[in-house]
Design a protein around this motif. Structure first.
Motif, PDB file in Angstrom:
ATOM      1  N   VAL A   1       0.842  -1.205   0.000  1.00 40.50           N
ATOM      2  CA  VAL A   1       0.000   0.000   0.000  1.00 40.50           C
ATOM      3  C   VAL A   1       0.873   1.250   0.000  1.00 40.50           C
TER       4      VAL A   1
ATOM      5  N   MET B   1       2.621   1.693  -3.404  1.00 40.21           N
ATOM      6  CA  MET B   1       1.655   2.095  -4.430  1.00 40.21           C
ATOM      7  C   MET B   1       1.242   3.557  -4.245  1.00 40.21           C
ATOM      8  N   THR B   2       1.019   3.945  -2.996  1.00 43.10           N
ATOM      9  CA  THR B   2       0.665   5.342  -2.747  1.00 43.10           C
ATOM     10  C   THR B   2       1.778   6.266  -3.217  1.00 43.10           C
TER      11      THR B   2
ATOM     12  N   VAL C   1       4.058   5.651  -5.475  1.00 40.17           N
ATOM     13  CA  VAL C   1       4.111   5.641  -6.940  1.00 40.17           C
ATOM     14  C   VAL C   1       3.007   6.541  -7.497  1.00 40.17           C
ATOM     15  N   TYR C   2       1.818   6.435  -6.900  1.00 42.12           N
ATOM     16  CA  TYR C   2       0.737   7.281  -7.394  1.00 42.12           C
ATOM     17  C   TYR C   2       1.106   8.757  -7.245  1.00 42.12           C
TER      18      TYR C   2
ATOM     19  N   PHE D   1       1.956   9.453 -10.998  1.00 42.24           N
ATOM     20  CA  PHE D   1       0.678   9.522 -11.700  1.00 42.24           C
ATOM     21  C   PHE D   1      -0.155  10.750 -11.336  1.00 42.24           C
TER      22      PHE D   1
ATOM     23  N   PRO E   1      -2.140  13.959 -10.730  1.00 43.76           N
ATOM     24  CA  PRO E   1      -2.170  15.333 -11.234  1.00 43.76           C
ATOM     25  C   PRO E   1      -2.121  16.276 -10.036  1.00 43.76           C
TER      26      PRO E   1
ATOM     27  N   ILE F   1       5.536   5.540   2.903  1.00 43.81           N
ATOM     28  CA  ILE F   1       5.157   6.442   1.801  1.00 43.81           C
ATOM     29  C   ILE F   1       6.203   7.536   1.643  1.00 43.81           C
TER      30      ILE F   1
ATOM     31  N   ARG G   1       3.094   4.874 -19.156  1.00 45.79           N
ATOM     32  CA  ARG G   1       3.521   5.361 -17.862  1.00 45.79           C
ATOM     33  C   ARG G   1       3.791   4.203 -16.899  1.00 45.79           C
ATOM     34  N   TRP G   2       2.849   3.280 -16.872  1.00 44.64           N
ATOM     35  CA  TRP G   2       2.983   2.164 -15.938  1.00 44.64           C
ATOM     36  C   TRP G   2       4.186   1.296 -16.294  1.00 44.64           C
TER      37      TRP G   2
END
Lengths: 271, 448, 388
Positions: free
Chosen positions: C187, C190-191, C193-194, C198, C200, C258, C283-284
């Protein structure tokens, strides 16, 4: 103390036609940053109430040299200096001379204006108060006004002395820094490319100011701008790779340089 | 997956707790275990199946010479997602519904439903594997949503904490007066238990046994002592490291302070209770003062030691990010190092130092183990740090580990206290963030 | 006319003294902080080291039929009180396992009682004069000695200090950390990375960032309230279980992972991303194949630091009941468990003085583990650190 230095064939120092009192004399000054030698035996005389300009390509050691004159290089742990910088008959590089006292006597203005995050008034009053030059109150107010006037800033800021120094424009900030340096009543003011961060109009103002200031102070100015050296300086030294290639009267230097390297530099062949 | 009564295990004596925990939670737990196992095995099976079916179909199409939009693996993952995605969503919804309303439907039904939907998704996904399907774009979108989902968990955590605390705190304030809670000076949860059991004076409604002021005062006292230790030492150490120390000393001192920061609080608590508190008592006795073995000074001082590295490392960062031009500007005027530090560097770094201090205060307020182990249990409204006193966090712990029923005011008071702690630490943190942002904007430093 | 250097220097004397005073005072503060650490470590070593040794005495054990029913009878009356009651209790079981023991008398080194152990370590012990006499004689004959305390690492908790060990708590810690990592690592990464790759720049993103910072500053005890109200009361996770504890600590560790993962991702220069985009990667794909592998050392370092913090955490686990008395190591995530710091906490609250040395020894073990974790993290960072 009028000294005529004999310089047979050596380009490193010279004796001006007119006689001036010597403010500082530098002999065989060498400086290392760690293993790397940045200054290779500099000889230079600095004359009272004159403006001496140091020019040369970047990395030539002119700023390093300037920072030796008030021992700002002491702040860099790896820096080590040898040789003589004589002032009042003392070698100011020696440990016997208090570097804080030296800096009071040899002030400095930096490349980027660096006013303190305090009010305009406090920017000027801070150091004199530390040095006990004035007492708080009227005496201090007068000193602040006098210094700001001398720096040509008084009329612009007299109504906003409480504003933070950082709120001024770049050119004003630099003049504030000059006022701040004047306020501690030094003999010499070192200026390290004082106009390189400024616009042309502010630059012109500061150059005029330098002419005014040399009546009371000895000025040594580092500049990357040869026109500026030609405009403001009485004497000019050309630095290259940690050595003084040529030191002469400014007019002479720019019209008839002795050395090939100097000529190449001032005609823009490298830099 | 039913709701468990927390009181079930809290009721027992600590010695028997383990046995009781097994007796009372194991059947439900086993069931949960099995249901989860089945579900994950099923999803895994569907996923693997989807991957290979999807890939082989895509490979077949490709082999036949039809140009395809994406790679076979991307079609494979597309199929996996269309099977596992719906199954996961349904399972999660079922878990939440089961959490909210006990046993409206059996757990196995949820598993069957989720896996059935997954199988259907697998079929639909597979049938959509065609050359014109933009599997790569769908995957990219799915990945993004998975990431958004992961990122939302931290928000859910914050709101989880907030709702959990607020919800139970509201139940507490339905039983007890809010006004008395924040202004009252008597904290006696034990008495409220007696009254609740009909053995007290039979006061109606609010019992006025939950006045938290003594707890606030105790917390305040210990926090003040901690900050009196931590701020001067922490900031001075930071000044030394940033302004005076040779780089070798710095290289040693920083990790040493980090070790101090890495010591678990339970260890500090033991140190405070076993070593520092007796020391303070004997010192106090030697000058003719009375001191409790649970005095506030011991946990306060030890907490201060714990917070030193916190303050010193943040202050060190802030002092280091005061631009060198400031120092040079001042030193070039012929001022000494100390004058430069005091008049130029510290004022410039002040917002950062205050921000570090506020974070330190927030730590001290929320610190639990040191006070649980070394401070007293007795609510005591006093200004004498040599007396014993208790804190908000100690009361939270003692009301949740005691013999009370979960629904009782005594237990729920923990959540009311937790709410106060939450609000105050959040406020301190917000102010601190704002101050550091102001500092950062002023000097454009990026490493904070 | 400006003052001369000499004049100025004379005036400066006082100011230099002030400056020197500031330097020494600030240095003293740093030394003081270091001294705290030394005093603390010294104190723990002095208190804790003796617990790594345990008293044993050599006695004759009589495996008679009577002993199978009344274990006390196995040892001569003089020595009965000197032998650990825990050892005696095991005798019938051992006789049942090994029938050849029946009817024999063996000379054995036997775990001594807690009081004997304390006496052998030169402390005050609640022994009668008679017992001390016997014990002194045993010691003289070389039949009483201190040995390395293996039980401390192999036993679970016990009500008898001489039998109490860390094993079950250590197992609990391992189980809890597995759950914590299984939750917080994916988690958290991923957070990160987001947010880094990714997201905006919109309100949701900014809210997320503020929220993560706040989460990192919430007192740990409040996570315990969350665990109690949500995991246990709402979702019905078993109380005191590694599952509930691990998830609670996972929520707490999340912001650390994070924040460090974001820093690691940010350290990967944009040129890498542009190169990947330039060859047509999505992107991924760019993140998966290029950015993540390059930032993994940093992410691992951050995760280890987060885990170390979770390993030392106690307060939230107390709230969800992980201070239970656990004599046997848990074997599943849903069983009641305790963890190392919680074990330390329970021992610290024991009235018997001999638990003090066990507590300090437990602390030494915990600190050793924590420091090794941190050293590993620093080593990883040094070894794989990229300078772009």
């Amino acid at each position: 103390m009028t000294t005529k230095l004999a310089s047979p064939g050596a380009p490193v120092t010279f004796s001006p036609e007119t006689t001036h009192d010597l403010e500082m004399t530098v002999r065989d000054l060498k400086l290392w940053y760690g293993e790397k030698q940045a200054l290779h035996g500099i000889d230079l005389d600095i004359y009272q109430n004159n403006i001496t300009a140091l020019i040369g390509p970047s990395g030539c050691g002119k700023s390093t040299f300037l920072r030796c004159l008030n021992r700002m290089n002491d702040l860099i742990p790896s820096a080590r200096a040898e040789g003589e910088v004589m002032m009042e008959g003392k070698n100011v590089l020696s440990k016997q001379v208090d570097e804080v006292a030296l800096r009071k006597k040899v002030g400095m203005v930096f490349q980027k204006p660096n006013p303190f995050p305090k009010s305009i008034y406090e920017n000027v009053a801070y150091a004199p108060r530390m040095h006990d030059i004035v007492s708080k109150g009227k005496e201090q107010d007068e000193l602040v006004e006098r210094s700001l006037r001398a720096a040509g800033l008084w009329d612009e800021v007299k109504d906003q002395l409480g504003q933070p120094g950082t709120s001024l424009s770049g050119g004003q900030q630099q003049r504030l820094c000059i006022a701040r340096a004047i306020a501690v009543q030094p003999s010499v003011i070192l200026m390290d490319e004082p106009t390189s961060a400024l616009d042309p109009i502010s630059t012109a103002t500061i150059e005029e100011l330098m002419h005014e200031l040399k009546r009371d102070f000895t000025i040594v100015v580092v500049t990357h701008n040869m026109q500026q050296a030609a405009r403001v300086a009485d004497y000019t030294a050309f630095f290259h790779l940690g050595e003084v290639i040529e030191y002469n009267d400014t007019a002479m230097m720019f019209s008839t340089p002795d050395q090939k390297k100097t000529e190449d530099y001032i005609t823009g062949r490298y830099g | 997956m039913g709701r468990l009564n927390i009181a079930a295990s809290a009721d027992d004596r600590p010695d028997d707790r383990q046995r009781s925990a097994i007796d009372k939670t194991e059947p439900a737990a086993m069931q949960t275990d099995q249901i989860l196992m089945t579900f994950f095995a099923g999803v895994l099976f569907l996923g693997v199946l989807g991957f290979f079916l999807g890939r082989s179909k895509a490979a077949r199409v490709r082999a036949s010479g039809t140009p395809m939009h994406s790679q076979p693996d991307q079609y494979a993952w597309f199929t996996v997602l269309s099977a596992a995605g719906p199954a996961m969503v349904v399972a999660m919804l079922a878990a939440i519904v089961l959490g909210l309303f006990e046993d409206v439907f059996p757990g196995w039904l949820a598993v069957v439903g989720a896996l059935g939907l997954g199988a259907f998704g697998l079929f639909v996904g597979l049938s959509r594997v065609r050359p014109e399907l933009r599997a790569r774009d769908s995957l990219e979108g799915a990945v993004k949503w998975v990431l958004v989902g992961a990122a939302s968990i931290s928000i859910l955590t914050t709101f989880g904490i907030l709702f959990a605390i607020v919800f139970e705190a509201i139940r507490f304030f339905q039983m007890e007066s809010f006004w008395y809670f924040i202004t009252g000076t008597t904290w006696a949860p034990g008495d409220s238990f007696l009254e609740g059991a009909g053995r007290g004076d039979g006061l109606p409604e609010a019992s006025n046994n939950f006045g938290a002021v003594p707890l606030f005062a105790g917390t305040f006292m210990i926090t003040v002592i901690a900050m009196l230790v931590a701020v001067p030492i922490g900031v001075s150490a930071a000044i030394y490291m940033a302004e005076f120390a040779p780089s070798k000393v710095r290289d040693v001192a920083k990790p040493v302070l980090e070790v101090l920061a890495g010591i678990p609080t339970v260890v500090y608590g033991f140190f405070a209770a076993i070593t520092v508190a007796p020391l303070i008592v004997s010192l106090a006795n030697s000058v003719g003062l009375d001191a409790s073995f649970n005095n506030a000074l011991a946990p306060g001082i030890v907490m201060g030691i714990m917070i030193i590295p916190f303050i010193s490392s943040l202050s060190d960062d802030v002092i280091n990010s005061v631009p060198n031009a400031m120092r040079e500007g001042s030193l070039a005027l012929g001022t000494t190092r100390a004058e430069t530090i005091r008049s130029v560097v510290l004022p410039a770094a002040l917002p950062g130092i205050i921000s570090a201090t506020l974070l330190g205060v927030s730590r001290a307020l929320g610190e639990t183990m040191i006070v649980v182990m070394a401070a007293g249990m007795r609510p005591n409204l006093t200004g004498n740090p040599l007396e014993d006193m208790t804190t908000v966090t100690v009361s939270i712990v003692s009301s949740l580990t005691g013999d009370n029923e979960f629904e009782s005011a005594a237990t729920l008071s923990a959540f009311a206290l937790g709410l106060v702690l939450f609000v105050i630490t959040l406020a301190l943190n917000t102010v601190s963030v704002l101050m550091i942002r102001r500092f950062r904007e002023k000097y454009a430093v990026s490493n904070l | 006319m400006a003052q001369s250097l000499d004049d100025i220097s004379r005036q400066l004397k006082k100011r230099h003294r002030k400056s020197a005073r500031m330097k020494w005072l600030s240095m003293a503060a740093l030394i003081l902080a270091g001294t705290f650490l030394l005093v603390f470590l010294g104190d723990m070593l002095v208190k804790g080291l003796p617990a790594f040794q345990q008293g044993y005495i050599e006695v004759e054990v009589d495996y008679s039929e009577r002993a199978a029913e009344l274990p006390l009878a196995a040892v001569e009356a003089d020595y009965r009180d000197l032998v650990s009651r825990g050892y005696l209790r095991l005798i019938p079981g051992r006789m049942a396992d090994d029938e050849s023991l029946l009817g024999t008398t063996q000379t054995e080194w036997v775990l001594a009682d807690d009081a004997v152990d304390q006496y052998l370590k030169g402390r005050k012990a609640r022994l009668k004069d008679k017992q001390i006499e016997v014990l002194d004689r045993l010691a003289e004959e070389g039949r009483a000695e201190l040995r390395f305390n293996t039980g401390f690492f192999t036993n679970g908790d016990s009500k008898l200090p001489e039998m109490a060990g860390l094993a079950s708590a250590a197992m609990g810690s391992v189980l809890v950390l597995i759950v914590t990592l299984a939750f917080a690592f994916p988690v958290g990464v991923m957070t990160a990375v987001y947010l880094e790759e990714f997201a905006p720049d919109n309100r949701f993103t900014r809210f997320l960032e503020v929220n993560i910072n706040n989460l990192a500053a919430i007192p740990s005890i409040l996570f315990g309230l969350l665990g109690l109200a949500i995991f246990i009361n709402f979702f019905g996770a078993p109380r005191s279980s590694a599952l509930a504890g691990g998830l609670t600590l996972g929520m707490m560790t999340l912001p650390i992972i994070i924040i460090t993962s974001r820093a690691a991702l940010r350290a990967v220069p944009d040129s890498i991303r542009q190169a990947a985009f330039g060859v047509g990667a999505t992107r991924w794909q760019t993140v998966r194949d290029h950015v993540l592998p390059l930032s993994m050392p940093g992410i691992f370092t951050g995760s280890i630091i987060g885990l170390a913090q979770a390993l030392g955490e106690t307060a939230p686990l107390i709230i969800i009941g992980m201070i239970a008395y656990i004599p046997d190591a848990p074997t599943s995530f849903t069983q009641a468990a305790t963890v190392l710091p919680a074990q330390i906490f329970t021992w610290a609250g024991m009235p018997e003085s001999s638990y003090v040395e066990r507590t300090a020894a437990g602390i030494l073990v915990l600190l050793t583990v924590l420091i090794s974790l941190n050293v590993t993290a620093v080593y990883l960072r040094k070894k794989f650190e990229h300078r772009w």
